[in-house]
Motif scaffolding. Structure first.
Motif, PDB file in Angstrom:
ATOM      1  N   ILE A 232      11.463  46.398 -30.060  1.00 44.04           N
ATOM      2  CA  ILE A 232      11.589  45.961 -28.666  1.00 44.04           C
ATOM      3  C   ILE A 232      12.804  45.045 -28.507  1.00 44.04           C
ATOM      4  CG2 ILE A 232      10.491  44.623 -26.811  1.00 44.04           C
ATOM      5  CD1 ILE A 232       9.143  47.258 -27.216  1.00 44.04           C
ATOM      6  N   GLU A 233      12.971  44.127 -29.436  1.00 42.86           N
ATOM      7  CA  GLU A 233      14.111  43.200 -29.351  1.00 42.86           C
ATOM      8  C   GLU A 233      15.435  43.944 -29.443  1.00 42.86           C
ATOM      9  OE1 GLU A 233      13.345  40.469 -32.491  1.00 42.86           O
ATOM     10  OE2 GLU A 233      11.830  39.314 -31.371  1.00 42.86           O
ATOM     11  N   GLU A 234      15.471  45.034 -30.214  1.00 41.32           N
ATOM     12  CA  GLU A 234      16.725  45.769 -30.400  1.00 41.32           C
ATOM     13  C   GLU A 234      17.007  46.745 -29.264  1.00 41.32           C
ATOM     14  OE1 GLU A 234      20.254  46.891 -32.005  1.00 41.32           O
ATOM     15  OE2 GLU A 234      18.942  45.372 -32.921  1.00 41.32           O
ATOM     16  N   PHE A 235      15.957  47.484 -28.791  1.00 41.11           N
ATOM     17  CA  PHE A 235      16.207  48.582 -27.851  1.00 41.11           C
ATOM     18  C   PHE A 235      15.581  48.379 -26.473  1.00 41.11           C
ATOM     19  CE2 PHE A 235      16.164  50.477 -32.164  1.00 41.11           C
ATOM     20  CZ  PHE A 235      17.502  50.860 -32.227  1.00 41.11           C
ATOM     21  N   GLY A 236      14.756  47.377 -26.297  1.00 40.63           N
ATOM     22  CA  GLY A 236      14.183  47.068 -24.996  1.00 40.63           C
ATOM     23  C   GLY A 236      13.395  48.223 -24.420  1.00 40.63           C
TER      24      GLY A 236
END
Length: 733
Positions: A105-109
């Motif tokens: 989630i933090e990388e690709f939202g």
């Protein structure tokens, strides 16, 4: 209930309580505007975090309260970062836990799910995810998306959601593409979709009304539907084409070309049999031809009888304290010298005495003998009569999983035959052609076979008129027992059974001994009388408890059919009580204490022996048991000491059995039988149905209904013709 009458719930899945991976049955919690609601139904692959639109109806679980039973489910993937995190961290995608989910989630939202499906190698940007692991995560997610799209397709075309898991199990990741390419495969036995539904789907997908795919599917459907539902092993070519022409509204000429194509490809067989141009499904053609070949070979084999046969028979008579009548002695002698024989006769003619004698003779000859019958209750009765173990034919042949077909098959066959030197089968009139072919295939070349039965009973539910064809062919050594013994003749049940079989109406005014007629001429009074007999009169006056009484009806529907009878009998004999487990399935509320019947063969259901260490697999159509308990989603049923646990999605395999149809009672014997005989379709109100009902009773038979209806059954000797080539094949050989 129409779609317009279904209630709508929308929300996010907060938890999955239970999910059966085999069929997709799911119990989950749905967050509907902050309130958690329990939803149950087929929802393969649903995971926490998904947004669902559920249309269904409310039911009440006795322990867990109100539940929504889903009938239509629309799924939306998580969209917000919070929803996506909830979804991924739930374990829905194998290989992704809470920590990995947070990093993704933090990388690709909000693009996280798109990346996983379309470009999973990007996941290697996250520390700890190798290329191999990234590809595995992507593959698992794509499989889940395949299930999702399959469910969306089924919902769009108003097909049962249960099909998703079945199709995925049969065709894997390409299930949706396979269905789109040939919607008619949904008619196959494992999917059970109505032909009209599959045809409507095909037409909506662009299949033309005269497309060969449609024409061939219609022919195969008519062939299978008529064979397995109406007892045929083949259909005359002309009738097959006419029926399919009416089904598809196309010309017979077009269908002739399609039929020839099926025959060329080996998907149908065509042969001149019994003066007919007969069209077979390949499996039934092979089974029928094999039975004719094997039975002919066995019938010609003459075996050397044991030395001192007369002395052995006298010893059996002494040990069993009997003196054989000439026909009975003939049967025992025939069994000594022939590899296969038929033993037939009506009630009271001594079939059981002969059967015991043959078994004793085989034991004296040192033969390992297996006893079998088509149903569990018939096998249990056979074992009790002979004082030894007996099993169903299915259990005798054992079952296993075929990895090539993905289906359960008999493990005993010509490659791994039964060890028995002799096999005795009772109630052979109930055995159909495929089952007899399987049994013969499992016999060693020198194994003896004794087939026992009454050809005047109703024929098998499955294809063929096997026992009657064997007898009428004259090609198999046969003993017909015709003498009614004096002791048996004292029974009005036996006397009247023979009168009925000869087309004579018994004097129903003579309520005597063990056969009674209680005249009632409207459905309400029939139901009231049946209930009173079961609840009060027979238990109190004759000491016959309700559990030893079986109520029968020729029909399922109408005012005195099994549906109405089961409702009033459950209310009278097993009413609801506080603390007594209940579960609704369809139109029926199952309750602890209910008598129930297994209504389909299930080879992979597990059972365990009560109070013992024995266990096994397989429950079969016609097995009757009692619900022990309904707790924590599990319904536990006791089938005469075999304990089986049913999950909620399996309850479709059970039906209430306070009352059953006469057809379902075949092969069983009960201490007391009550027949509700008032109304029904002419094809059900027949002499064969009445004769079969009467001969199910051991101590007491009561018919409740209109004497005119009973007389009408005696006079209606309507027998639906079954197209079968076995008799002709045996005669020709």
């Amino acid at each position: 209930m129409s779609d317009q009458e279904l209630e709508l719930l929308e929300g996010a899945v907060s938890a999955v309580i239970f999910q059966n991976e085999e069929n997709g049955y799911t119990i989950l919690k749905l967050d509907v505007r902050g309130e958690e609601v329990t939803v149950v139904g087929p929802m393969a692959g649903v995971a926490p975090g998904e947004y669902l639109s559920v249309r269904g109806r409310w039911t009440r679980h006795p322990t867990y309260g109100p539940q929504m039973k889903a009938e239509v489910v629309d799924r939306r993937l998580p969209q917000s970062m919070k929803e996506i995190f909830h979804y991924l961290s739930s374990g829905a995608v194998k290989g992704v836990g809470k920590t990995t989910a947070r990093l993704i989630i933090e990388e690709f939202g909000e693009d996280s799910l798109t990346v996983i499906e379309e470009d999973p190698e990007q996941l290697t940007k996250i520390k700890g995810i190798t290329k191999k692991r990234a590809r595995q995560i992507g593959e698992v997610f794509r499989q889940q998306m395949g299930t999702r799209r399959l469910m969306e397709f089924l919902t769009e075309h108003q097909l049962p959601l249960e099909l998703a898991a079945l199709l995925r199990r049969a065709y894997g990741d390409v299930a949706l593409e396979v269905v789109k390419a040939n919607p008619y495969l949904l008619v196959n036995e494992e999917f059970e979709v109505e032909f009209s539904q599959a045809d409507g789907l095909a037409l909506s997908l662009g299949v033309g009304t005269e497309d060969p795919l449609r024409l061939e599917a219609g022919l195969l459907f008519e062939l299978a539907h008529n064979n397995y539902n109406n007892g045929h092993t083949f259909l005359p070519r002309r009738k097959l084409v006419e029926a399919t022409s009416a089904l598809l509204a196309v010309s017979g000429e077009l269908l002739e070309d399609s039929l020839e194509a099926l025959i060329r490809r080996g998907e149908a067989e065509c042969e001149q049999v019994a003066g007919q141009e007969a069209v077979y499904l390949p499996a039934l053609h092979e089974a029928e031809a094999y039975i004719a070949q094997r039975i002919t070979e066995m019938s010609r084999a003459e075996l050397l009888p044991p030395e001192g046969l007369d002395k052995l028979i006298r010893r059996i008579e002494k040990e069993q304290r009997i003196a054989y009548a000439p026909q009975q002695r003939e049967a025992v002698e025939l069994a000594a010298g022939r590899q296969v024989m038929l033993l037939t006769g009506g009630p009271g003619t001594g079939k059981t005495t002969c059967l015991r004698g043959v078994l004793a003779l085989f034991e004296m000859m040192g033969l390992d003998t297996a006893l079998a019958a088509p149903t569990g209750r018939a096998a249990k009765r056979l074992g009790e009569l002979c004082g030894t173990d007996a099993s169903t034919i299915h259990r005798l042949l054992e079952t296993g999983f075929d990895p090539h077909s993905g289906k359960l098959v008999f493990t005993r066959n010509s490659y791994d035959p039964l060890k028995a030197d002799a096999v005795i089968v009772d109630e052979t009139s109930m055995v159909d052609v495929p089952l007899m072919a399987a049994l013969l295939d499992a016999l060693r070349d020198d194994c003896r076979l004794v087939l026992v039965g009454d050809p005047d009973q109703l024929p098998s539910v499955g294809p063929g008129s096997l026992f009657a064809d064997l007898i009428r062919s004259g090609a198999v050594p046969t003993v017909r027992l015709t003498e009614i013994f004096r002791q048996a003749a004292r029974s009005a049940i036996i006397r009247n059974a023979h009168l009925i079989n000869r087309g004579q109406v018994p004097d129903l005014r003579l309520n005597q001994g063990d056969f009674f007629c209680l005249a009632r001429r409207d459905p309400e009074s029939v139901l009231d009388t049946v209930v009173d007999l079961c609840r009060r009169r027979l238990p109190e006056r004759l000491g016959i408890p309700a559990g030893e009484i079986q109520v029968l009806s020729p029909t399922r529907r109408r005012g005195t059919g099994t549906r109405a009878l089961n409702q009033v009998l459950q209310q009278a004999l097993n009413p609801p009580l506080e603390g007594k487990g209940e579960r609704r399935f369809g139109d029926w509320v199952f309750r602890a204490g209910d008598r129930v019947m297994q209504v389909r063969n299930n080879y992979d259901i597990l059972w365990r022996e009560e109070g013992g260490t024995d266990s096994g697999m397989g429950m079969f159509n016609g097995d009757i048991g009692v619900i022990r308990s309904i707790e924590k989603e599990i319904t536990t049923v006791d089938f005469d000491g075999k304990i089986v646990e049913y999950s909620p999605d399996m309850l479709g395999e059970l039906e209430p059995a306070f009352a059953v149809t006469v057809h379902k009672a075949q092969g069983s014997e009960y201490r007391a039988v009550i027949l509700a005989a008032l109304e029904g379709a002419p094809m059900l109100m027949t002499r064969g149905v009445l004769y079969t009902a009467v001969t199910r009773a051991r101590e007491l038979f009561i018919v409740v209904g209109d004497p005119a209806a009973v007389a009408g059954m005696v006079n209606n000797n309507r027998q639906t013709r079954r197209y079968s080539g076995l008799r002709a094949r045996l005669t020709e050989r």
